[in-house]
Motif scaffolding. Structure first.
Motif, short mmCIF file in Angstrom:
data_model
loop_
_atom_site.label_atom_id
_atom_site.label_comp_id
_atom_site.label_asym_id
_atom_site.label_seq_id
_atom_site.Cartn_x
_atom_site.Cartn_y
_atom_site.Cartn_z
N GLU A 1 0.73 -1.13 -0.08
CA GLU A 1 0.13 0.14 0.02
C GLU A 1 0.69 1.27 -0.10
O GLU A 1 2.01 1.37 0.65
N GLY A 2 0.43 2.04 -0.69
CA GLY A 2 1.08 3.61 -0.65
C GLY A 2 2.33 3.58 -1.71
O GLY A 2 2.90 4.78 -1.92
N ILE A 3 2.57 2.50 -2.48
CA ILE A 3 3.66 2.66 -3.69
C ILE A 3 2.92 2.73 -4.91
O ILE A 3 2.32 1.92 -5.06
N GLU A 4 3.49 3.95 -5.55
CA GLU A 4 2.84 4.25 -6.96
C GLU A 4 3.90 3.55 -7.78
O GLU A 4 5.05 3.48 -7.74
N THR A 5 3.56 3.00 -8.89
CA THR A 5 4.01 2.56 -10.45
C THR A 5 4.46 3.83 -11.03
O THR A 5 3.69 4.78 -11.22
N ILE A 6 5.59 4.18 -11.29
CA ILE A 6 6.27 5.13 -12.04
C ILE A 6 6.38 4.68 -13.58
O ILE A 6 7.20 3.78 -13.61
N ILE A 7 5.75 5.38 -14.55
CA ILE A 7 5.74 4.98 -15.98
C ILE A 7 6.55 6.01 -16.45
O ILE A 7 6.51 7.23 -16.70
N LEU A 8 8.05 5.36 -17.09
CA LEU A 8 8.93 6.29 -17.73
C LEU A 8 8.60 6.24 -19.24
O LEU A 8 7.99 5.40 -19.51
N PRO A 9 8.90 7.48 -19.82
CA PRO A 9 8.45 7.65 -21.42
C PRO A 9 9.59 6.60 -22.03
O PRO A 9 10.58 6.25 -21.65
N SER A 10 9.12 6.07 -23.16
CA SER A 10 9.73 5.26 -23.91
C SER A 10 11.20 5.82 -24.56
O SER A 10 11.02 7.08 -24.36
N LYS A 11 11.89 5.06 -24.99
CA LYS A 11 13.33 5.59 -25.71
C LYS A 11 12.63 6.39 -26.77
O LYS A 11 13.35 7.67 -26.89
N THR A 12 11.82 6.13 -27.44
CA THR A 12 11.17 6.73 -28.82
C THR A 12 10.87 7.93 -28.25
O THR A 12 11.34 8.87 -28.98
N GLN A 13 10.20 8.07 -27.22
CA GLN A 13 9.59 9.39 -26.97
C GLN A 13 10.65 10.35 -26.31
O GLN A 13 10.37 11.35 -26.58
N GLN A 14 11.51 9.83 -25.54
CA GLN A 14 12.65 10.47 -25.04
C GLN A 14 13.58 11.30 -26.23
O GLN A 14 13.65 12.38 -26.26
N ILE A 15 13.59 10.44 -27.27
CA ILE A 15 14.43 11.05 -28.38
C ILE A 15 13.56 11.96 -29.30
O ILE A 15 14.05 12.96 -29.67
N LEU A 16 12.16 11.96 -29.44
CA LEU A 16 11.38 12.86 -29.79
C LEU A 16 11.27 13.88 -29.10
O LEU A 16 11.32 15.22 -29.62
N ASP A 17 11.29 14.13 -27.89
CA ASP A 17 11.44 15.10 -27.06
C ASP A 17 12.50 15.99 -27.28
O ASP A 17 12.47 17.27 -27.28
N LEU A 18 13.75 15.17 -27.43
CA LEU A 18 14.88 15.95 -27.57
C LEU A 18 14.90 16.63 -29.03
O LEU A 18 15.32 17.84 -28.86
N LEU A 19 14.48 15.93 -29.92
CA LEU A 19 14.39 16.51 -31.35
C LEU A 19 13.30 17.70 -31.42
O LEU A 19 13.35 18.53 -32.28
N ASN A 20 12.55 17.64 -30.52
CA ASN A 20 11.29 18.77 -30.72
C ASN A 20 11.69 19.90 -29.90
O ASN A 20 10.90 21.01 -30.00
N ARG A 21 12.90 19.97 -29.02
CA ARG A 21 13.27 20.95 -28.54
C ARG A 21 13.74 22.46 -29.47
O ARG A 21 13.92 21.77 -30.68
N ASP A 22 13.54 23.44 -29.33
CA ASP A 22 13.92 24.87 -30.19
C ASP A 22 15.41 24.48 -30.64
O ASP A 22 15.39 24.61 -31.97
N CYS A 23 16.31 23.99 -29.88
CA CYS A 23 17.46 24.11 -30.38
C CYS A 23 18.01 22.44 -30.88
O CYS A 23 19.00 22.42 -31.41
N GLY A 24 16.93 21.77 -30.94
CA GLY A 24 17.31 20.35 -31.38
C GLY A 24 18.13 19.47 -30.50
O GLY A 24 18.43 19.87 -29.27
N ALA A 25 18.76 18.48 -31.18
CA ALA A 25 19.89 17.71 -30.33
C ALA A 25 20.96 17.45 -31.29
O ALA A 25 20.70 17.02 -32.29
N THR A 26 22.13 17.10 -30.56
CA THR A 26 23.20 16.66 -31.55
C THR A 26 23.28 15.14 -31.36
O THR A 26 22.46 14.31 -30.81
N LEU A 27 23.88 14.70 -32.40
CA LEU A 27 24.10 13.14 -32.35
C LEU A 27 24.64 12.53 -31.28
O LEU A 27 23.92 11.58 -30.72
N LEU A 28 25.53 13.16 -30.53
CA LEU A 28 26.13 12.85 -29.38
C LEU A 28 24.99 12.74 -28.31
O LEU A 28 24.97 11.76 -27.54
#
Length: 81
Positions: A8-35
């Motif tokens: 009781e009292g423990i919540e499950t944390i759902i992390l974004p998928s790797k694809t979603q994390q990469i899309l988030d980087l690419l959607n930034r105004d400055c984009g993302a480097t290959l590195l």
């Protein structure tokens, strides 16, 4: 076989998928480097570029600009770009 219940009292944390994390980087105004993308995904540069090609095949428009001797990738905000 017995089932164990989540304490009781423990919540499950759902992390974004790797694809979603990469899309988030690419959607930034400055984009993302290959590195940045390769480090996030723990991939080699050639695997990262191949993954970006997969995004293009799925219809994403990816811009790449040379900045400070390196390349920055970002998802274009307009399909006409």
């Amino acid at each position: 076989m017995t089932k164990t219940k989540k304490p009781e009292g423990i919540e499950t944390i759902i992390l974004p998928s790797k694809t979603q994390q990469i899309l988030d980087l690419l959607n930034r105004d400055c984009g993302a480097t290959l590195l940045e993308i390769a480090t996030l995904a723990n991939w080699l540069p050639h695997s990262t570029r191949a993954y970006l090609t997969g995004f293009k095949k799925k219809g994403h428009i990816i811009d790449s600009d040379k900045v400070d001797g390196g390349r920055r990738y970002r998802i274009s905000s307009s399909p006409e770009a």
